[in-house]
Design a protein around this motif. Sequence first.
Motif: not given
Length: 225
Positions: A67-75, A217-225
């Motif tokens: 939701s974006g409330s989990e931290g600044n890095s969370n989109i 569609y609920s869409m989010w980026d869960d990729s990990i680098y």
Amino acid sequence: MIYTTFANKDATIYENNKTLNTGVDEILELTKVISSSLQPGTTNTRFLIDFDLSEVSKSVATGLIPSGSEGNSNIPAKYILKIYNSSIDQVPYSYEIKANPISESWASGIGKTTYTPISEEGCSWTYRDGKTPGTLWNTQGGATYSGFECSQSFVNESTDIYMDITNIVSNSFDDLADTTHGILLQRSNTQEQDDKRYGSLKFFSTETHTIYQPRLYSMWDDSIY
């Protein structure tokens, strides 16, 4: 990641047949009718669609859907409304479709445009639940909340609806929690009221026997680098 939620009910409502219910029709329709003499004027159709967002809400609450409330890095996730077009007729080069959250409950009903006599039980331009219960919309043509409008502009492109409605969905978990009753789709106010012709757009409904049911569609980026 993409999480898909299918619509659980929908219906087209007709300004020129204010008590007609179409709750089990296989088609949703956006059409504007102008009389040849421009008198008495124009009539429009709109359609209502609803999704059960309980599982999406739970996933947001647990952090599975960001939701974006989990931290600044969370989109935060985006929410995209996808409705497949079935046919078009005399549609112009450019037009707009807008969406607003519905503020009152409604019954989808059991009617179709082909029924004779017409079914008047279920939502229509005039009634939220049908002629027999007789519960009127606070605003004819569907009552909505203001301040949460989403829209999609079409310019010589696919006529499928692929609209970002994040402003509606995300607020349904917060400001509008437990008070939204789906989404009302229509042409822009200007295009509903002017004297121009915008043709007919028809879409597959929840009752379609194809694979093209309306979906969110609920869409989010869960990729990990």
